[in-house]
Write a protein that holds these residues in place. Structure first.
Motif, mmCIF file in Angstrom:
data_model
loop_
_atom_site.group_PDB
_atom_site.id
_atom_site.type_symbol
_atom_site.label_atom_id
_atom_site.label_comp_id
_atom_site.label_asym_id
_atom_site.label_seq_id
_atom_site.Cartn_x
_atom_site.Cartn_y
_atom_site.Cartn_z
ATOM 1 N N LEU A 13 0.843 -1.195 0.000
ATOM 2 C CA LEU A 13 0.000 0.000 0.000
ATOM 3 C C LEU A 13 0.877 1.243 0.000
ATOM 4 O O LEU A 13 2.041 1.197 0.405
ATOM 5 C CB LEU A 13 -0.887 0.036 1.244
ATOM 6 C CG LEU A 13 -1.954 -1.059 1.391
ATOM 7 C CD1 LEU A 13 -2.592 -0.968 2.773
ATOM 8 C CD2 LEU A 13 -3.006 -0.925 0.308
ATOM 9 N N SER A 14 0.279 2.330 -0.408
ATOM 10 C CA SER A 14 0.943 3.620 -0.291
ATOM 11 C C SER A 14 0.580 4.249 1.040
ATOM 12 O O SER A 14 -0.468 3.924 1.635
ATOM 13 C CB SER A 14 0.523 4.546 -1.434
ATOM 14 O OG SER A 14 0.908 4.000 -2.674
ATOM 15 N N SER A 80 -5.490 4.895 7.988
ATOM 16 C CA SER A 80 -4.455 5.574 7.223
ATOM 17 C C SER A 80 -3.095 5.019 7.659
ATOM 18 O O SER A 80 -2.629 5.312 8.759
ATOM 19 C CB SER A 80 -4.526 7.095 7.473
ATOM 20 O OG SER A 80 -3.487 7.759 6.805
ATOM 21 N N VAL A 81 -2.485 4.243 6.786
ATOM 22 C CA VAL A 81 -1.232 3.589 7.175
ATOM 23 C C VAL A 81 -0.042 4.511 7.001
ATOM 24 O O VAL A 81 -0.071 5.469 6.217
ATOM 25 C CB VAL A 81 -1.006 2.288 6.368
ATOM 26 C CG1 VAL A 81 -2.068 1.265 6.722
ATOM 27 C CG2 VAL A 81 -0.960 2.567 4.873
ATOM 28 N N GLN A 82 1.011 4.184 7.742
ATOM 29 C CA GLN A 82 2.260 4.930 7.669
ATOM 30 C C GLN A 82 3.375 3.986 7.243
ATOM 31 O O GLN A 82 3.259 2.764 7.401
ATOM 32 C CB GLN A 82 2.593 5.523 9.042
ATOM 33 C CG GLN A 82 1.536 6.452 9.579
ATOM 34 C CD GLN A 82 1.807 6.831 11.021
ATOM 35 O OE1 GLN A 82 2.031 5.970 11.871
ATOM 36 N NE2 GLN A 82 1.790 8.127 11.291
ATOM 37 N N TRP A 83 4.459 4.581 6.768
ATOM 38 C CA TRP A 83 5.594 3.773 6.339
ATOM 39 C C TRP A 83 6.063 2.862 7.472
ATOM 40 O O TRP A 83 6.453 1.711 7.252
ATOM 41 C CB TRP A 83 6.728 4.687 5.887
ATOM 42 C CG TRP A 83 7.954 3.961 5.499
ATOM 43 C CD1 TRP A 83 8.198 3.283 4.344
ATOM 44 C CD2 TRP A 83 9.128 3.815 6.307
ATOM 45 N NE1 TRP A 83 9.457 2.726 4.376
ATOM 46 C CE2 TRP A 83 10.052 3.040 5.557
ATOM 47 C CE3 TRP A 83 9.491 4.271 7.577
ATOM 48 C CZ2 TRP A 83 11.314 2.721 6.044
ATOM 49 C CZ3 TRP A 83 10.749 3.942 8.052
ATOM 50 C CH2 TRP A 83 11.633 3.175 7.287
ATOM 51 N N LEU A 112 3.091 -6.839 5.165
ATOM 52 C CA LEU A 112 2.593 -5.540 4.721
ATOM 53 C C LEU A 112 3.766 -4.642 4.400
ATOM 54 O O LEU A 112 4.651 -4.444 5.236
ATOM 55 C CB LEU A 112 1.727 -4.911 5.819
ATOM 56 C CG LEU A 112 1.237 -3.492 5.561
ATOM 57 C CD1 LEU A 112 0.274 -3.463 4.380
ATOM 58 C CD2 LEU A 112 0.580 -2.912 6.802
ATOM 59 N N ILE A 113 3.767 -4.102 3.192
ATOM 60 C CA ILE A 113 4.800 -3.156 2.777
ATOM 61 C C ILE A 113 4.123 -1.845 2.447
ATOM 62 O O ILE A 113 3.190 -1.813 1.630
ATOM 63 C CB ILE A 113 5.582 -3.683 1.561
ATOM 64 C CG1 ILE A 113 6.306 -4.974 1.941
ATOM 65 C CG2 ILE A 113 6.569 -2.629 1.059
ATOM 66 C CD1 ILE A 113 6.957 -5.670 0.759
ATOM 67 N N ILE A 114 4.583 -0.779 3.098
ATOM 68 C CA ILE A 114 4.038 0.553 2.855
ATOM 69 C C ILE A 114 5.052 1.344 2.047
ATOM 70 O O ILE A 114 6.200 1.500 2.474
ATOM 71 C CB ILE A 114 3.724 1.293 4.164
ATOM 72 C CG1 ILE A 114 2.820 0.431 5.057
ATOM 73 C CG2 ILE A 114 3.089 2.648 3.867
ATOM 74 C CD1 ILE A 114 1.489 0.100 4.446
#
Lengths: 116, 113
Positions: A13-14, A80-83, A112-114
């Motif tokens: 995800l971004s 809202s995901v973060q790095w 999970l990769i951001i």
């Protein structure tokens, strides 16, 4: 046999995207439910847990999960995901009571990769 | 420090050698577990112990031996290490109250050459 299924093995995800990781279990009795997180190079840490009460559980770092008994599901969400959320996430289920038939069942994990 | 400690944190050994991984917890939790973590397999339970002198096999016990003479210690021994036992090993214990949350040690990365 009892099992835990995590439907997505890899998710990319971004930053700022919303996240939902699926977890389904197969066990007809009483359960306690957990999400654990493993950051790169670290050991597993508890993210959140459910054992009774409100089926919407809030955990650390803005994560939440909803227990839907009729669907045998305990999906993990974050608006809202973060790095820094880049990690591997594990769903786990304990069967009750905690006697000789006690089991702790783990899902296979979701990486999970951001993307920054 | 309170918690679960594992030693060594890193170990390289040769095929056929005996290796013991140590696990120590300070809470006096009854239940303790050994897992291995491999790519594509998640966590797999090797052995667990419900109390001192009570141990039982998990999903992948072959090639491993455990003992639990004291509540706080739960060593895992690879009697004759094989390359397939190259993995990261985690020890865990359970709080004896609902919801029975598992606490994990920092892990031991074992390489068998």
């Amino acid at each position: 046999a009892q099992s835990v299924s995590q439907h997505n093995h890899h998710v990319i995800l971004s930053e700022a995207a919303s996240l939902e990781l699926g977890c389904n279990y197969s066990y007809g009795g009483t359960v306690n439910l957990f999400w654990y997180v493993q950051y790169p190079g670290q050991h597993l840490q508890l993210l959140l847990k459910y054992f009774s009460g409100d089926p919407l559980v809030k955990g650390i770092k803005g994560f939440e999960a909803e227990f839907i008994k009729s669907k045998f599901s305990f999906n993990l969400r974050k608006p809202s995901v973060q790095w820094s959320d880049t990690a591997e996430y594990f769903c786990a289920v304990t069967t009750l009571p905690m006697d000789s038939n006690y089991q702790l069942i783990w899902g296979a994990g979701t990486k999970l990769i951001i993307k920054p | 420090d309170a918690g679960i400690t594992q030693s060594p944190r890193y170990k390289i050994t040769e095929t056929g050698r005996q290796v013991t991984l140590m696990c120590h917890q300070t809470w006096s939790h009854s239940y303790m577990f050994w897992y291995r973590q491999d790519l594509g397999h998640g966590l797999r339970l090797i052995y667990y112990s419900a109390a001192a002198d009570i141990t039982d096999k998990g999903e992948v016990p072959d090639g491993y031996v455990v003992s639990r003479s004291k509540t706080e210690n739960f060593p895992l021994t690879l009697e004759s290490a094989t390359r397939s036992q190259t993995s990261v090993y985690f020890c865990a214990s359970i709080e004896p109250l609902e919801p029975y949350e598992q606490y994990f040690g920092p892990g031991t990365r074992l390489t068998v050459t």
